[in-house]
Enzyme design. Structure first.
Site, PDB file in Angstrom:
ATOM      1  N   ARG A 117      23.712  41.774  29.380  1.00  0.00           N
ATOM      2  CA  ARG A 117      22.675  40.868  29.859  1.00  0.00           C
ATOM      3  C   ARG A 117      22.746  40.699  31.382  1.00  0.00           C
ATOM      4  NH1 ARG A 117      22.677  36.041  25.263  1.00  0.00           N
ATOM      5  NH2 ARG A 117      22.077  37.380  23.500  1.00  0.00           N
ATOM      6  N   SER A 145      16.756  49.198  47.613  1.00  0.00           N
ATOM      7  CA  SER A 145      17.009  47.913  48.256  1.00  0.00           C
ATOM      8  C   SER A 145      15.707  47.175  48.561  1.00  0.00           C
ATOM      9  CB  SER A 145      17.809  48.116  49.550  1.00  0.00           C
ATOM     10  OG  SER A 145      18.003  46.896  50.229  1.00  0.00           O
ATOM     11  N   THR A 192      14.564  51.484  52.653  1.00  0.00           N
ATOM     12  CA  THR A 192      13.191  51.651  52.158  1.00  0.00           C
ATOM     13  C   THR A 192      13.169  52.199  50.736  1.00  0.00           C
ATOM     14  OG1 THR A 192      13.138  53.822  53.250  1.00  0.00           O
ATOM     15  CG2 THR A 192      12.170  51.973  54.443  1.00  0.00           C
ATOM     16  N   ALA A 193      14.331  52.234  50.080  1.00  0.00           N
ATOM     17  CA  ALA A 193      14.418  52.752  48.711  1.00  0.00           C
ATOM     18  C   ALA A 193      14.627  51.587  47.739  1.00  0.00           C
ATOM     19  CB  ALA A 193      15.535  53.795  48.617  1.00  0.00           C
ATOM     20  N   SER A 243      12.867  47.525  46.965  1.00  0.00           N
ATOM     21  CA  SER A 243      12.302  47.097  45.688  1.00  0.00           C
ATOM     22  C   SER A 243      12.988  45.836  45.174  1.00  0.00           C
ATOM     23  CB  SER A 243      12.440  48.216  44.642  1.00  0.00           C
ATOM     24  OG  SER A 243      11.746  49.375  45.051  1.00  0.00           O
ATOM     25  N   ASP A 256      21.702  41.505  37.711  1.00  0.00           N
ATOM     26  CA  ASP A 256      21.674  42.892  37.242  1.00  0.00           C
ATOM     27  C   ASP A 256      22.567  43.810  38.067  1.00  0.00           C
ATOM     28  OD1 ASP A 256      19.933  42.104  35.322  1.00  0.00           O
ATOM     29  OD2 ASP A 256      18.190  43.203  36.074  1.00  0.00           O
ATOM     30  N   ASP A 260      12.401  62.980  47.903  1.00  0.00           N
ATOM     31  CA  ASP A 260      13.554  62.374  48.563  1.00  0.00           C
ATOM     32  C   ASP A 260      14.845  62.619  47.789  1.00  0.00           C
ATOM     33  OD1 ASP A 260      12.189  61.439  50.740  1.00  0.00           O
ATOM     34  OD2 ASP A 260      11.824  59.444  49.915  1.00  0.00           O
ATOM     35  N   GLY A 261      14.769  62.623  46.455  1.00  0.00           N
ATOM     36  CA  GLY A 261      15.969  62.867  45.655  1.00  0.00           C
ATOM     37  C   GLY A 261      16.554  64.236  45.910  1.00  0.00           C
ATOM     38  N   ASN A 303      21.836  57.128  51.376  1.00  0.00           N
ATOM     39  CA  ASN A 303      20.949  56.025  51.014  1.00  0.00           C
ATOM     40  C   ASN A 303      21.692  54.753  50.612  1.00  0.00           C
ATOM     41  OD1 ASN A 303      18.345  56.796  51.519  1.00  0.00           O
ATOM     42  ND2 ASN A 303      17.689  56.784  49.388  1.00  0.00           N
TER      43      ASN A 303
END
Length: 289
Positions: free
Chosen positions: A156, A189, A186-187, A191, A175, A71-72, A145
């Site tokens: 931190r 986001s 489905t990438a 996760s 983060d 995909d990359g 994407n």
């Protein structure tokens, strides 16, 4: 018909897959040009029996781009294809290959291309702009994407404020945050806990990354919205922006990241009548069984 073939040299070992595809296409009287999608490392030895052409020159009079990799690789190649309004077909030689249409064992389907026996699926994109505190435009890119604002390796947390049409939508420490298209849902986001959105929905997804706040949840907004992200003071540490997984751009306090639906679309070539939900089952659910 002219088709540009762009193999990822680190995925397609010895360029076996792309050479097989080239033979199939040329047997159908298709003119092909083999080009590298990016520069390789200095110590990487390219095979002497393959002549690689310049991608930017060959794509000017091409009818289609066929990309070989994960995909990359497809995301990287899609930028130049979209800039020239060309359709792109992905052949998966990676691990997931969610955007790819074909697997390496399905190359015979390429014979349909010169006959026009395929469909085009438009995928929405986003324009991403970074503006400095003085109003100067520092960066502008288009993404298929996502755009990801994230903390550096040492920081931190970062303070993130997200606005929709200049109205604050959410604010939290964490983060970072992801602004994703349906294709990008489905990438990263996903996760980060974001929803899966089918490509034709065209919504934009705002997904916090490890937010230190109970009420910081993913927000799905209309493609008409203009999303702005501002990063608070982070002391001596840095925050970064990455567009479609590309090189990180260092952000400074006062920078504003603006994201909106782009007028450009990525044209994905479809040779199979496979449902989006069938792909979900095959790529995610079946692999976990």
């Amino acid at each position: 018909m002219k088709i540009v073939l762009t193999p990822n040299p680190y995925r397609d070992k010895q360029f076996r897959t792309v050479q097989q595809a080239r033979k199939i296409l040329e047997s159908c009287c298709v003119q092909t040009a083999m080009c590298l999608p990016f520069d390789v490392d200095r110590d990487y030895e390219l095979p002497k029996n393959i002549e690689f052409q310049d991608l930017h020159r060959e794509i000017k009079d091409a009818d289609m781009l066929v990309c070989f990799g994960g995909d990359g690789t497809i995301l990287h190649a899609s930028k130049i294809a979209t800039a020239h309004n060309l359709p792109i077909l992905g052949v998966n030689i990676g691990t997931m290959g969610f955007i790819a249409e074909l697997e390496a064992g399905e190359l015979e389907l390429l014979r349909r291309l010169p006959a026009g026996d395929y469909t085009i699926e438009p995928r929405s994109m986003i324009d991403v702009t970074v503006t400095g505190a003085n109003g100067q435009r520092l960066l502008h890119e288009t993404a298929l994407n996502d755009a990801v604002v994230t903390k550096g390796a040492i920081a931190r947390v970062v303070q993130v404020s997200v606005y929709c049409d200049n109205v604050e939508a959410t604010s939290f420490s964490g983060d970072g945050v992801i602004i994703a298209t349906p294709t990008g849902s489905t990438a990263y986001s996903m996760s980060a806990g974001g929803p899966i959105v089918e490509p034709l929905a065209k919504n934009l997804i705002i997904s916090p990354i490890c937010a230190h706040a109970m009420l910081a949840k993913t927000i799905v907004v209309s493609p008409e919205r203009v999303i702005s992200v501002k990063v608070g003071k982070i002391g001596r540490h840095n925050a970064y922006l990455s567009v479609d997984g590309g090189r990180a751009f260092r952000l400074n306090p006062g920078d504003t990241i603006t994201t909106k639906a782009s007028q450009k679309v990525t044209k994905l070539v479809r040779l199979k009548q496979t449902s989006f939900f069938e792909i979900l089952n095959k790529k995610f659910i079946d692999r976990q069984r």
